[in-house]
Design an enzyme around this catalytic site. Structure first.
Site, PDB file in Angstrom:
ATOM      1  N   GLU A  18     -50.550 -22.476   0.653  1.00 63.62           N
ATOM      2  CA  GLU A  18     -51.270 -23.578   1.318  1.00 63.62           C
ATOM      3  C   GLU A  18     -52.323 -24.146   0.376  1.00 63.62           C
ATOM      4  O   GLU A  18     -53.047 -23.387  -0.289  1.00 63.62           O
ATOM      5  CB  GLU A  18     -51.930 -23.043   2.596  1.00 63.62           C
ATOM      6  N   HIS A  19     -52.361 -25.475   0.334  1.00 63.54           N
ATOM      7  CA  HIS A  19     -53.280 -26.195  -0.554  1.00 63.54           C
ATOM      8  C   HIS A  19     -53.069 -25.815  -2.014  1.00 63.54           C
ATOM      9  O   HIS A  19     -54.024 -25.705  -2.783  1.00 63.54           O
ATOM     10  CB  HIS A  19     -54.746 -25.975  -0.135  1.00 63.54           C
ATOM     11  N   GLY A  93     -50.772 -30.394  12.279  1.00 60.70           N
ATOM     12  CA  GLY A  93     -50.444 -29.653  11.059  1.00 60.70           C
ATOM     13  C   GLY A  93     -48.963 -29.342  10.934  1.00 60.70           C
ATOM     14  O   GLY A  93     -48.572 -28.442  10.188  1.00 60.70           O
ATOM     15  N   LEU A  94     -48.124 -30.074  11.655  1.00 61.11           N
ATOM     16  CA  LEU A  94     -46.676 -29.820  11.609  1.00 61.11           C
ATOM     17  C   LEU A  94     -45.948 -30.894  10.815  1.00 61.11           C
ATOM     18  O   LEU A  94     -44.734 -30.954  10.791  1.00 61.11           O
ATOM     19  CB  LEU A  94     -46.113 -29.733  13.038  1.00 61.11           C
ATOM     20  N   SER A  96     -45.990 -34.364  11.105  1.00 62.61           N
ATOM     21  CA  SER A  96     -45.340 -35.468  11.832  1.00 62.61           C
ATOM     22  C   SER A  96     -45.293 -36.733  10.974  1.00 62.61           C
ATOM     23  O   SER A  96     -44.332 -37.498  11.041  1.00 62.61           O
ATOM     24  CB  SER A  96     -46.076 -35.750  13.141  1.00 62.61           C
ATOM     25  N   SER A  97     -46.308 -36.944  10.136  1.00 65.16           N
ATOM     26  CA  SER A  97     -46.317 -38.182   9.345  1.00 65.16           C
ATOM     27  C   SER A  97     -45.217 -38.169   8.296  1.00 65.16           C
ATOM     28  O   SER A  97     -44.517 -39.176   8.106  1.00 65.16           O
ATOM     29  CB  SER A  97     -47.689 -38.432   8.719  1.00 65.16           C
ATOM     30  N   GLU A 124     -47.639 -42.418   1.318  1.00 66.12           N
ATOM     31  CA  GLU A 124     -48.791 -41.758   1.952  1.00 66.12           C
ATOM     32  C   GLU A 124     -50.015 -41.793   1.030  1.00 66.12           C
ATOM     33  O   GLU A 124     -51.131 -42.053   1.466  1.00 66.12           O
ATOM     34  CB  GLU A 124     -48.425 -40.318   2.339  1.00 66.12           C
ATOM     35  N   ASP A 136     -44.733 -31.761   2.119  1.00 66.79           N
ATOM     36  CA  ASP A 136     -44.253 -32.160   3.449  1.00 66.79           C
ATOM     37  C   ASP A 136     -43.059 -33.097   3.371  1.00 66.79           C
ATOM     38  O   ASP A 136     -42.060 -32.926   4.079  1.00 66.79           O
ATOM     39  CB  ASP A 136     -45.385 -32.826   4.235  1.00 66.79           C
TER      40      ASP A 136
HETATM   41  C1  GLA Z   1     -51.005 -31.379   4.144  1.00 66.76           C
HETATM   42  C2  GLA Z   1     -50.492 -32.159   2.947  1.00 66.76           C
HETATM   43  C3  GLA Z   1     -49.648 -31.273   2.027  1.00 66.76           C
HETATM   44  C4  GLA Z   1     -50.370 -29.968   1.680  1.00 66.76           C
HETATM   45  C5  GLA Z   1     -50.915 -29.308   2.950  1.00 66.76           C
HETATM   46  C6  GLA Z   1     -51.745 -28.087   2.622  1.00 66.76           C
HETATM   47  O1  GLA Z   1     -49.941 -31.010   4.966  1.00 66.76           O
HETATM   48  O2  GLA Z   1     -49.714 -33.258   3.358  1.00 66.76           O
HETATM   49  O3  GLA Z   1     -49.305 -31.981   0.858  1.00 66.76           O
HETATM   50  O4  GLA Z   1     -51.382 -30.182   0.752  1.00 66.76           O
HETATM   51  O5  GLA Z   1     -51.690 -30.203   3.712  1.00 66.76           O
HETATM   52  O6  GLA Z   1     -50.984 -27.122   1.995  1.00 66.76           O
END
Ligand code: GLA
Length: 300
Positions: A18-19, A93-94, A96-97, A124, A136
């Site tokens: 993550e991140h 946080g799923l 959707s975009s 984006e 994503d």
């Molecule tokens: C969002 C961003 C991703 C990623 C996550 C964190 O979902 O769209 O690119 O950075 O946060 O891991």
């Protein structure tokens, strides 16, 4: 004249990494069976409607952003009707975009899935103004059901890792937030600077992903789950993108026998918790996740 067609793209949860995508790390998301569907009928002008969104809502920026980027790239587009429906809750946080972007691009072009993902990330970044990484859009376009999508964001290469004999549970404490309203960009900037907590998170999370791939390969779910929970603590303490309610849920459910690990998933500052558990586990207030494939498009 282009044919009418339907394209759909899935939501995702991220299991580890993550991140780190915006810092060129490897991520381990899976596509799940919540989807955004776009029905496209060629016509004379664009007419864009959504069954699930407020007509003046934010979603239009993603759709318009994708169409603009495709046009800028010189990809021939035939205007028409875009009818959108979605089962993905927004701002949880799923992703959707990304699913919306990928489904729109998939409906109006014949581009290969990876190219769709690249152009949607650009939309984006440049049109919506969120400096997100590649995770994503890539998982939504290219995932394979039943597998973990292992994506190396330094070169956008990926492979599919068979998902072990386990299940994923989602806990949604109803903490919506828009990524654009969070310190996402600021924290990503901090994480580039050696010596900061956010940078330390990125370095350690990248190491967890390497270890995690090896543990998954060996079917060691206990070890993989532990890495997930450690990732949560790092997001809470070092990257500082968790939420007290998500922390409470993780602390609580990781005490339950049969739960291998749990963590917040996605950008954070709200959203959901994902837990890896033994098959057959049932917990109040959780939703069992099924796997799904990436971009699906068919001529109708
Ligand atoms: C969002 C961003 C991703 C990623 C996550 C964190 O979902 O769209 O690119 O950075 O946060 O891991």
């Amino acid at each position: 004249m282009t044919a009418a067609r339907t394209a759909s793209a899935p939501a995702r949860v991220n299991l580890l990494g993550e991140h780190v995508d915006h810092q060129g790390g490897t991520v381990l998301p899976v596509a799940i069976n919540l989807r955004t569907i776009v029905n496209y009928t060629p016509g004379d002008a664009w007419e864009i409607t959504s069954a699930n969104h407020d007509p003046d809502g934010d979603w239009r920026r993603y759709v318009d952003g994708v169409l603009e980027v495709l046009q800028e790239e010189g990809i021939p587009l035939q205007p028409g009707k875009l009818e959108i429906t979605s089962s993905i809750p927004e701002a949880k946080g799923l992703s959707s975009s990304a699913a919306l972007e990928v489904a729109v691009a998939g409906a109006v072009t014949d581009l290969p899935a990876l190219e769709v993902a690249r152009l949607c990330q650009r939309a984006e970044n440049e049109k919506v103004g969120v400096p997100c990484g590649f995770m994503d859009q890539a998982v939504s376009a290219c995932a394979l059901g039943g597998n973990v999508f292992a994506l190396d964001c330094s070169d956008q290469s990926f492979f599919h890792l068979a998902f072990p004999h386990a299940v994923l549970l989602l806990v949604d404490p109803n903490l919506p937030r828009r990524v654009a309203d969070t310190p996402y960009a600021e924290r990503a900037e901090e994480s580039r600077i050696p010596g900061t907590d956010a940078h330390r998170h990125v370095v350690e999370e990248m190491a967890r992903v390497e270890l995690g791939i090896d543990r998954l390969d060996h079917g060691d779910l206990v070890a993989f789950g532990r890495l997930m929970t450690e990732s949560h603590y790092s997001l809470r303490d070092l990257y500082r993108c968790s939420h007290p309610e998500l922390d409470r849920i993780v602390d609580e459910i990781t005490q339950v026998p049969g739960i291998f690990g749990a963590r917040m998933t996605g950008a954070g500052w709200g959203g959901c918790v994902v837990a890896l558990t033994e098959p057959g586990m049932e917990l109040d207030g959780t939703q069992l996740l099924a796997f799904d494939d990436g971009l699906d498009r068919r001529v109708v």
